[in-house]
Design a protein around this motif. Structure first.
Motif, short mmCIF file in Angstrom:
data_model
loop_
_atom_site.label_atom_id
_atom_site.label_comp_id
_atom_site.label_asym_id
_atom_site.label_seq_id
_atom_site.Cartn_x
_atom_site.Cartn_y
_atom_site.Cartn_z
N MET A 101 -83.85 6.74 -22.36
CA MET A 101 -84.27 5.29 -22.74
C MET A 101 -85.20 5.34 -23.13
O MET A 101 -86.72 4.68 -24.45
N VAL A 102 -86.09 4.89 -21.97
CA VAL A 102 -87.47 3.85 -21.74
C VAL A 102 -88.04 5.01 -20.07
O VAL A 102 -89.35 4.10 -20.26
N GLY A 103 -88.07 6.40 -20.31
CA GLY A 103 -88.74 7.00 -19.74
C GLY A 103 -88.93 6.76 -18.22
O GLY A 103 -87.68 6.01 -17.93
N TYR A 104 -89.58 7.43 -17.68
CA TYR A 104 -89.54 7.23 -16.43
C TYR A 104 -90.96 6.30 -15.44
O TYR A 104 -91.00 6.69 -14.32
N PHE A 105 -90.74 5.60 -16.29
CA PHE A 105 -92.05 4.63 -15.34
C PHE A 105 -91.26 3.59 -14.46
O PHE A 105 -90.55 3.12 -14.31
N ARG A 106 -92.54 2.86 -13.65
CA ARG A 106 -92.23 2.34 -12.49
C ARG A 106 -91.77 0.46 -13.37
O ARG A 106 -93.64 -0.10 -13.72
N LYS B 132 -92.45 -1.80 -27.02
CA LYS B 132 -93.66 -2.84 -26.17
C LYS B 132 -93.54 -2.45 -24.78
O LYS B 132 -94.59 -3.02 -24.16
N LEU B 133 -92.71 -2.36 -24.10
CA LEU B 133 -92.13 -1.53 -22.68
C LEU B 133 -93.53 -0.48 -22.31
O LEU B 133 -93.92 -0.51 -21.67
N TYR B 134 -93.39 -0.07 -23.28
CA TYR B 134 -94.50 1.71 -23.33
C TYR B 134 -96.00 1.48 -23.68
O TYR B 134 -96.36 1.43 -21.91
N ASN B 135 -96.39 0.46 -24.22
CA ASN B 135 -97.42 -0.36 -24.27
C ASN B 135 -97.78 -1.01 -23.00
O ASN B 135 -99.08 -0.87 -22.04
N ILE B 136 -97.26 -1.93 -22.28
CA ILE B 136 -97.26 -2.72 -21.07
C ILE B 136 -97.70 -0.98 -19.87
O ILE B 136 -98.53 -1.40 -19.43
N GLN B 137 -97.04 -0.23 -19.83
CA GLN B 137 -97.26 0.50 -19.02
C GLN B 137 -98.60 1.58 -19.01
O GLN B 137 -99.32 2.05 -18.25
N LEU B 138 -98.78 1.75 -20.21
CA LEU B 138 -100.09 2.05 -20.50
C LEU B 138 -101.46 1.90 -20.36
O LEU B 138 -102.13 1.80 -19.48
N THR B 139 -100.77 0.09 -20.81
CA THR B 139 -102.20 -1.23 -20.14
C THR B 139 -102.29 -0.77 -18.18
O THR B 139 -103.85 -0.27 -18.11
#
Length: 121
Positions: free
Chosen positions: A1-6, A106-113
């Motif tokens: 649902m939210v990917g595998y980022f930290r 929004k969560l994904y954009n934080i990870q990209l940043t």
């Protein structure tokens, strides 16, 4: 649902909590799942057939459980009565709807940043 980022920051954890609080209500109160009852194996130990119980939601399983006290069951029933399945489905990302999708974006954009700033160093 939210990917595998930290996800480490307080903002990310807050977003995750909000996403899962909405998605968990739908999963636990309205989406039935099968529970494995038995595996039938052949002489060599290979599974040849699986038997499942009748599909039930986690909520239904808790209400039927003898290990859950009546106070907890009562609280679950009150929660269930306040829920609107149609509204929850509209908020769940797996169904492709708005509110939680915005939170996931929004969560994904934080990870990209974070990734862009770490790759510059």
């Amino acid at each position: 649902m939210v990917g595998y980022f930290r996800y480490e920051s307080e903002e990310e954890v807050s977003l995750l909590n909000e996403i899962y609080s909405k998605a968990d209500l739908l999963d636990n109160f309205f989406i039935a799942n099968f529970k494995l009852k038995n595996k039938v194996k052949n002489d060599k130990g290979k599974t040849i057939k699986k038997e499942y119980e009748k599909p039930k939601t986690p909520y239904q399983r808790l209400l039927e459980s003898n290990t859950v006290n009546e106070k907890t069951k009562s609280q679950l029933k009150k929660t269930y009565e306040t829920l609107n399945m149609v509204k929850l489905r509209e908020e769940t990302p797996r169904r492709g709807f708005k509110e939680i999708n915005l939170l996931v974006d929004k969560l994904y954009n934080i990870q990209l940043t974070k990734n862009k700033s770490s790759s510059k160093t």
